[in-house]
Structure formats: structure tokens, C-alpha cells
Design a protein around this motif. Structure first.
Motif, PDB file in Angstrom:
ATOM      1  N   GLN A 470       0.824  -1.207   0.000  1.00  0.00           N
ATOM      2  CA  GLN A 470       0.000   0.000   0.000  1.00  0.00           C
ATOM      3  C   GLN A 470       0.857   1.256   0.000  1.00  0.00           C
ATOM      4  OE1 GLN A 470       0.735  -1.850   2.572  1.00  0.00           O
ATOM      5  NE2 GLN A 470       0.420  -0.873   4.537  1.00  0.00           N
ATOM      6  N   ARG A 471       0.379   2.275  -0.684  1.00  0.00           N
ATOM      7  CA  ARG A 471       1.036   3.573  -0.638  1.00  0.00           C
ATOM      8  C   ARG A 471       0.080   4.618  -1.197  1.00  0.00           C
ATOM      9  NH1 ARG A 471       3.595   1.243  -5.269  1.00  0.00           N
ATOM     10  NH2 ARG A 471       3.435   2.539  -7.134  1.00  0.00           N
ATOM     11  N   ILE A 472       0.385   5.883  -0.943  1.00  0.00           N
ATOM     12  CA  ILE A 472      -0.380   7.018  -1.481  1.00  0.00           C
ATOM     13  C   ILE A 472       0.620   7.868  -2.254  1.00  0.00           C
ATOM     14  CG2 ILE A 472      -1.844   9.007  -0.925  1.00  0.00           C
ATOM     15  CD1 ILE A 472      -2.501   7.607   1.743  1.00  0.00           C
ATOM     16  N   ALA A 473       0.515   7.860  -3.570  1.00  0.00           N
ATOM     17  CA  ALA A 473       1.540   8.518  -4.381  1.00  0.00           C
ATOM     18  C   ALA A 473       1.002   8.811  -5.774  1.00  0.00           C
ATOM     19  CB  ALA A 473       2.788   7.627  -4.474  1.00  0.00           C
ATOM     20  N   LYS A 474       1.722   9.688  -6.485  1.00  0.00           N
ATOM     21  CA  LYS A 474       1.356   9.985  -7.870  1.00  0.00           C
ATOM     22  C   LYS A 474       1.486   8.759  -8.756  1.00  0.00           C
ATOM     23  CE  LYS A 474       2.794  14.879  -8.136  1.00  0.00           C
ATOM     24  NZ  LYS A 474       3.758  15.800  -8.787  1.00  0.00           N
TER      25      LYS A 474
END
Length: 581
Positions: A470-474
Motif C-alpha cells: 500500500q502507498r499514497i503517491a502519484k
């Protein structure tokens, strides 16, 4: 390279386990180039060399390496195979260490080699290891059991759950090569990797739930075999290749993660006759989706850690305002305060202690050469965390030393607005972090600003401070956010040569619940990091009423939760630091 008849050699940052933080013996990229970042690669030719790093290290790589030897490129735009397509000539021999490259990366390199006509050579001896005469030895630290009261689920239960996935994939067994998955699957921890409680090793998990754990014999104490039970066979890590060859000769079907497993192991299996089933690490998503015991542990760890960070913020707001404190002293002070807790096992990463212009280097690592004072009328950025049996923490705070400028306050407030927007999000099942990333950036985008790092990364449970998938990125990411996943919420802004700003809390994905009047259940984020956010940097007029309410409610929670742990001598400061605005 000349002795091995190589015209070029690829030097990744990666070790044989694809760890982010790697043991000293595996710091081959740093030994060869001087670059100490946690991601990147070099390609060294006989007549030229290139450093490939991402946006986090644009400034750092140029400070640490010699531009008379190296050219520079962004690895997100120019991968090693892409660089070779442009720079390698036909019939040249480009070497790589097959223990440091995964099947996925080798496929890309082979495609480039086929297109250009250069030879891609898997070396049996890494030329850096041959040249590095004082290379440290591999770590041999003891393996420890991770108690069920922290893990929340037994190794036996986990192994049988993962065995079901292996059977569904049509494989007889799975090769587990990632140390975090090894640690999670067997409920063990180690000290082989700095700042991450990881044991280095491998495992073969059968489709019936039985397993073979391959680790250095020196790491195995008398109690471990009994704790793991009869269904786990413990063998020397030197036996991995022979075990794979045996499975291959038996025509066994082996599941491997092409993005994690060393290409050498896959070559060995194929050569011996095994059938390869490409399967994403079956432990990755279950490991990331924390159970209730792990979530409650994370909450508890963050309360204790938040009290220590708050004590440090008080020190920053008083003694450090003199302008005579330097970055190293500040980092050591924070570690000293954290260490007053008997529960602290280690830091979760080397503290990023960035004053003034150094704060503009996203992943700055202070050294005696770069160390500067927390000067008057500047910003100080501190990104730090702790490892506790019940959880891993990661928090960033930005504070003024002296008087902050109007520009600093404007940028800080916009970063805060993005942080709040993400913290308040509701989203349906199936949403990825990629879909949420822009929400945290909008207040900066509105005025033509941005930052060159992801907004959020996964965090382990007494494991790595950076945990996938999981990650939050462009960057696109197909992994949907699931209940129990812990991530960071850390938008920032960096003005090169002047100052840096980042506000980071950890958040956990909550189970989906109905929304009044809605048609679909929605998940949310629970913020679990608790420590004051500097209010002297906030331009209240830039906040909406809803944003002010969030900040006030957050500080009320900080005050109520941490209040009993705060020493009497800083109560007045603490009340003011968490005041309503």
C-alpha cells in the motif's frame, strides 16, 4: 571488471533480500559511489558512469558523489535498462549480480540487451565484493520470537492461510524471500538490518502449511525450534540452493514473486526442472492488513511515542530557540528522550534533523560535514520514529526557530490543509492510494507548488517503517486500501536552499461503514499519531471552518490522551501548544 571481461556493471542499492535499509556488508552502492540514500543505482562503464536516483535524492546525490566521474538521471524516468538502451553499444558485455536483481528487473535488462545487441552477463562473483577488501561480514544476530500478545495470530494459523493461497495458485510450494514476510509468517524478529527488526533468511512454504526456514545456524537459539513446532524445519541458509535444486528435480511447481526473488534462484529452479508460478508475495497483503491486536498495539505505541515527541517539541520551543543548538545535538536529544521509555527497542530509521536549507532536502541525513545550527528565523524539520514490540512509529513536525516569514507560514498552512483533507477522506472499497494522492496536493497545486515524494507509505507492525504494497503517491498503484492497513499522511513543501516543511501522522484504514443517506459503505482513516502541530505557523485565515474544527478536535484528543503522560513542568506549554484556534 577487466578481469571478468566486463565493459560495464550495474550496481543497485538492493541487497540479496530487496530490503530498503540494508546491512553494512551490502552497502555496495555507497562503497562504490559515496551515495548513502536508500534507493538508487549506478551503472559503471569503463569510460563513463551514471547515478540514477529519484526526486527524494536530487540534491543529496550531487552532494555525495563526484560530478567529474558521474552523470545524473532520475530513475523514475530513466531506469537502468532505459539508460543502457541509450548508452550501451553492440557487443559490449554488461555484468549484473543475479542475487541482487529480481526476475522482473532482469527481464527488462534482457529486453534492452536484445534490442541493442549487448551481452548481459550474470556474474558468479560481484566485482565490488572482490574489490572491497574491508567489506563487513554478514550479520549473525539471534532470532527472537514475536509474542502472540503482539502478533495477534499464531504462525501456524498464518501458514495455513497462506497455504490456501498457494494451492489456489496451482503451486506445490512458495519460495518466501522477503524478510518482512519471513518475520510476519513465523512470528519472529531479528537485528540483521539497521532500524528494522528483521531476520535475514528464506523459507519454503508447502501447500499443506508445513515450512522450511533457512537461516544462519548462529541465529538459532535452543528455544526457537520448540516455539515454531514440528511443522517447521529449520535449516542453514547455505542449503537454499540445494533445496531448490532438489525440488526442481522432483518437477515441483514453485510459486515465486518475480519482483522480490533473486533471479539466480529462479534460474536454479528452472535449470533443475521446476515449474515456476509467478505469484505476488502471498504474505504481503495479509501482513499489511493489521489485525485488531496489532492495531491496538499501534495505538498504544503511538501514545507513548507521542508523549516523548511532545517533550522534545517543548525543548525545541524553549532551549533550542537560542540559535546555538545544531542538528546532531537535536537528533541526539530526541533519541535521549525516546530512550527514557523501557519499551523502545530501536529507532525506526535514522532521524531526519534538517535545519534551514537542509530541511529542503526531503530525506536529508545529517553528518558532521553537513551539520548546521538551528539558526534564528528559520524552520526546523524533524522526521523520526521508534520501534516498539507493539508498533512502529513515524512522525514529522516542522517548527519555527525564532520568527517565521509570511511565506513560511503560507506554505505550512497549505501543507496542513492537504494533510487535513487526506485525514478526513471517505472512500469506497477498492480505492487505491494513487486515487487519493492529489487530494493532499491540491492546496499547493492551487498556487503552483508541489513536492517530489509520495504522500504516504505503508508502515509495519514492529517491522519496517516503509512497508508495501500500500502507498499514497502519484505513481500508479493497483493495490486497493484495505481495513487495518497503516499508512503515513505526509504532504510537504521544499524551497531549495531555504527551508523545508512536512507534517506527518500515521493513519489506519477503518472497516467500511454505512453513510447516512448514502448507497455505499465507506472506509475512512483513523489518525493514530498524537503530538502537537505547531500553531504559530498556521495562517488561520487560510483554513476553512471545517479545517479549523479538525485541527481543534485533533489537539483536544492530543491534550486528553497525552495529558496524563506529560510532566508537570511543561503542562502550561502543552496546554498552549494544543489550544483551540
Amino acid at each position: 571488471m577487466k578481469k571478468q571481461n566486463l565493459d560495464g556493471f550495474i550496481v543497485p542499492h538492493d541487497d540479496e533480500y530487496q530490503n530498503e535499509y540494508i546491512p553494512a556488508y551490502a552497502e555496495r552502492l555507497m562503497w562504490a559511489t559515496g551515495f548513502s540514500g536508500s534507493a538508487g543505482a549506478a551503472i559503471i562503464m569503463q569510460d563513463q558512469a551514471v547515478m540514477l536516483t529519484d526526486g527524494r535524492y536530487t540534491l543529496q546525490v550531487r552532494e555525495q558523489t563526484d560530478a567529474s566521474f558521474f552523470s545524473y538521471a532520475d530513475i523514475t524516468e530513466t531506469s537502468p535498462d532505459a539508460w543502457l538502451l541509450e548508452n550501451a553499444s553492440k557487443a559490449t558485455r554488461i555484468g549484473y549480480d543475479p542475487m541482487l536483481h529480481t526476475l522482473t528487473s532482469v527481464k527488462r535488462l534482457k529486453a534492452a540487451a536484445s534490442q541493442i545487441g549487448f551481452d548481459l552477463v550474470a556474474v558468479s562473483q560481484n566485482p565490488i565484493d572482490l574489490a572491497w577488501t574491508d567489506q563487513p561480514s554478514a550479520p549473525q544476530t539471534p532470532i527472537q520470537a514475536h509474542d502472540l500478545k503482539y502478533a495477534g495470530k499464531s504462525s501456524n494459523e498464518k501458514r495455513h492461510e497462506i497455504a490456501t493461497v498457494i494451492r489456489k495458485a496451482g503451486a506445490d510450494a512458495a519460495l518466501i524471500t522477503a524478510p518482512p514476510s519471513l518475520a510476519w509468517l513465523f512470528n519472529i524478529r531479528g537485528h540483521d538490518v539497521a532500524r528494522s527488526p528483521l531476520p535475514l533468511g528464506r523459507a519454503l512454504l508447502d501447500k499443506d502449511g508445513n515450512a522450511t526456514l533457512f537461516v544462519a545456524p548462529e541465529k538459532v537459539g535452543n528455544e526457537l525450534p520448540g516455539i515454531l513446532g514440528d511443522d517447521v524445519d529449520i535449516r542453514s541458509d547455505a542449503e537454499v540452493t540445494s533445496a531448490l535444486m532438489k525440488l526442481g528435480k522432483s518437477k515441483t511447481s514453485i510459486a515465486v514473486d518475480p519482483a522480490l526473488a533473486p533471479s539466480k534462484y529462479i534460474d536454479d529452479l528452472r535449470e533443475a526442472g521446476a515449474t515456476i508460478v509467478e505469484l505476488t508475495d502471498p504474505c504481503a497483503v495479509p501482513r499489511a492488513s493489521k489485525n485488531e491486536t496489532e492495531i491496538e498495539g499501534a495505538r498504544s505505541a503511538h501514545i507513548r511515542d507521542g508523549a516523548a515527541v511532545t517533550q522534545f517539541l517543548y525543548w525545541l520551543d524553549t532551549e533550542a530557540q537560542s540559535g546555538e543548538i545544531d542538528e546532531i545535538t537535536a537528533a541526539m536529544k530526541l533519541e535521549e528522550i525516546r530512550s527514557q521509555s523501557d519499551d523502545l527497542r530501536d529507532l525506526s530509521f535514522d532521524t531526519i534533523s534538517g535545519a534551514g536549507s537542509n530541511g529542503a532536502i526531503c530525506h536529508y541525513k545529517v553528518s558532521t560535514e553537513s551539520n548546521i545550527k538551528l539558526g534564528k528565523n528559520t524552520l526546523y524539520l524533524v522526521d523520526s520514529g521508534g520501534q516498539y514490540y507493539d508498533g512502529t512509529t513515524d512522525i514529522t513536525r516542522t517548527v519555527p526557530i525564532g520568527q517565521a516569514s509570511e511565506e513560511m507560514c503560507d506554505r505550512f498552512t497549505r501543507v496542513l490543509k492537504g494533510h487535513i483533507a487526506l485525514a478526513q477522506m471517505k472512500f469506497p472499497t477498492g480505492t487505491t492510494g494513487h486515487q487519493l494522492d492529489a487530494i493532499a496536493r491540491k492546496p499547493l497545486w492551487d498556487v503552483g507548488l508541489d513536492y517530489d515524494h509520495g504522500t504516504g507509505h505503508g508502515v509495519g507492525s514492529f517491522l519496517g517503517v516503509h512497508e508495501g504494497p500500500q502507498r499514497i503517491a502519484k505513481a500508479p498503484n493497483s493495490q486497493a486500501l484495505k481495513p487495518g492497513m497503516i499508512l503515513s499522511n505526509e504532504p510537504g513543501f521544499y524551497k531549495a536552499g531555504e527551508f523545508g516543511i512536512r507534517i506527518e501522522n500515521l493513519i489506519v484504514v477503518t472497516p467500511p461503514t454505512p453513510v447516512k443517506g448514502g448507497e455505499r459503505e465507506m472506509m475512512e482513516f483513523e489518525t493514530i499519531t498524537l503530538a502537537p502541530i505547531n500553531l504559530d505557523l498556521v495562517m488561520v485565515e487560510l483554513l476553512t471552518a471545517e479545517e479549523r474544527d479538525w485541527l481543534n478536535q485533533y489537539h483536544t484528543r492530543v491534550r486528553q490522551t497525552l495529558g496524563p503522560l506529560i510532566s508537570a513542568d511543561i503542562k502550561g506549554w502543552f496546554e498552549n501548544a494544543t489550544r483551540q484556534i
